[in-house]
Design an enzyme around this catalytic site. Sequence first.
Site, PDB file in Angstrom:
ATOM      1  N   GLU A 200      -5.229   1.415   2.685  1.00 59.95           N
ATOM      2  CA  GLU A 200      -5.001   0.253   3.545  1.00 59.95           C
ATOM      3  C   GLU A 200      -5.101   0.603   5.020  1.00 59.95           C
ATOM      4  O   GLU A 200      -5.578  -0.191   5.830  1.00 59.95           O
ATOM      5  CB  GLU A 200      -3.617  -0.345   3.251  1.00 59.95           C
ATOM      6  CG  GLU A 200      -3.320  -1.662   3.978  1.00 59.95           C
ATOM      7  CD  GLU A 200      -2.764  -1.489   5.384  1.00 59.95           C
ATOM      8  OE1 GLU A 200      -2.717  -2.485   6.135  1.00 59.95           O
ATOM      9  OE2 GLU A 200      -2.368  -0.360   5.738  1.00 59.95           O
ATOM     10  N   GLU A 201      -4.640   1.799   5.393  1.00 63.31           N
ATOM     11  CA  GLU A 201      -4.558   2.159   6.804  1.00 63.31           C
ATOM     12  C   GLU A 201      -5.927   2.291   7.471  1.00 63.31           C
ATOM     13  O   GLU A 201      -6.018   2.368   8.695  1.00 63.31           O
ATOM     14  CB  GLU A 201      -3.767   3.458   6.978  1.00 63.31           C
ATOM     15  CG  GLU A 201      -2.302   3.362   6.578  1.00 63.31           C
ATOM     16  CD  GLU A 201      -1.468   2.484   7.501  1.00 63.31           C
ATOM     17  OE1 GLU A 201      -2.032   1.926   8.464  1.00 63.31           O
ATOM     18  OE2 GLU A 201      -0.257   2.352   7.260  1.00 63.31           O
TER      19      GLU A 201
ATOM     20  N   HIS B  43       0.817  -1.220   0.000  1.00 59.60           N
ATOM     21  CA  HIS B  43       0.000   0.000   0.000  1.00 59.60           C
ATOM     22  C   HIS B  43       0.847   1.265   0.000  1.00 59.60           C
ATOM     23  O   HIS B  43       1.915   1.338   0.615  1.00 59.60           O
ATOM     24  CB  HIS B  43      -0.999  -0.004   1.163  1.00 59.60           C
ATOM     25  CG  HIS B  43      -0.403   0.067   2.535  1.00 59.60           C
ATOM     26  ND1 HIS B  43      -0.155   1.263   3.176  1.00 59.60           N
ATOM     27  CD2 HIS B  43      -0.039  -0.898   3.410  1.00 59.60           C
ATOM     28  CE1 HIS B  43       0.330   1.027   4.380  1.00 59.60           C
ATOM     29  NE2 HIS B  43       0.421  -0.276   4.549  1.00 59.60           N
TER      30      HIS B  43
END
Length: 361
Positions: free
Chosen positions: A227-228, A76
């Site tokens: 993604e986070e 990511h």
Amino acid sequence: MEFEELKAQINTERMIDSLQKLIETPSVVGYGKEITPMLVDFAISHNLLYTMDRRRTIYLTITGLDPSHTICFGAHLDTIGMVVRSITEEGWLDVRNLGGVNFHSLEGENVTIHTRENGNYTGTVICKSHSVHVFDDARSRERDFAEMAVVLDEDVNSPEEVAELGIEPGDLISVDPRFVRTKAGYIKSRHIDDKACVAALLEAVSVMQEAGLQPACDVMLAFPINEEIGQGGRFVPENVDAYIALDIGLVGGLQHGSEKKVTIGAADRISPYDWDLTTKIRSIAKENQIDAVLDIYYRYASDATAAMNGGANITAATFGMGTMSSHGYERTHIDGIVNTAALALACMLEIDGDALDPQFG
């Protein structure tokens, strides 16, 4: 060519230079406009097909020896950061976190505010009780988003003056990385998660192409920007058989990772990874003398887990370099990044259709 000879072709200086450029390019969750062109440039220079889905994940495709199977390697691009929530009476920015921000680590850090129409501004993260000479609770006040603010590097003292700059709720905030390379080979910076894995993956592709080799199956490289917040791998193209997330390994406590090794994740906080695929990756590391360790993760989930949660019909695995102080001012070692690149390269060359097809028993 023996793999040891191929591994020696990993260009450490090129990879770390790429890493620094990636780290110093802002890409807070949901903000890909500055970093995505870097991946497009890589694709063009390496004659790779590139596409983008509606979630703004960019994909690079490499034709393999067996086009009937596809393995996706995801790394990511997004980093943790903040978003503007409101403007205080003093002209400060109230913020909310994007991803697992540790505000104890973030206090005093320089940031960049990305506006929609007026470019970028800089500022500093503070606790609202910011001075021990002024506030009785300067040391004891909770460091959480409700107690923190961003002070702009502009002459503003009211919400109206901030609005005149074009700053408004919903603007995204990137944290300055402070990239450092030490003489002993350590990399200290924010956003090693996950840009070190991006750099390792790109280097693996470069080495494979320079050696005139093809992967065993078709390879798709995925670079999500969310993604986070747990959404990075939730969409997976239908032709993908397996999703291998390249993401940081963990160091400290009960973890088994090391900054100089690549960690192969056997399970995370949600589920175990695919037994057969993880075993295959571990075997590849052993056979090719790649310094790797098997580990499980406590407060962690990867894009491969997100892909499974999203209902993708895939097998899932993860690996990446051991990293200290995750989601803070992080540290890893060049050896760990090299081992990650080597394992990615070996997996591309060795994981074939037989390894991806499910077996009974």
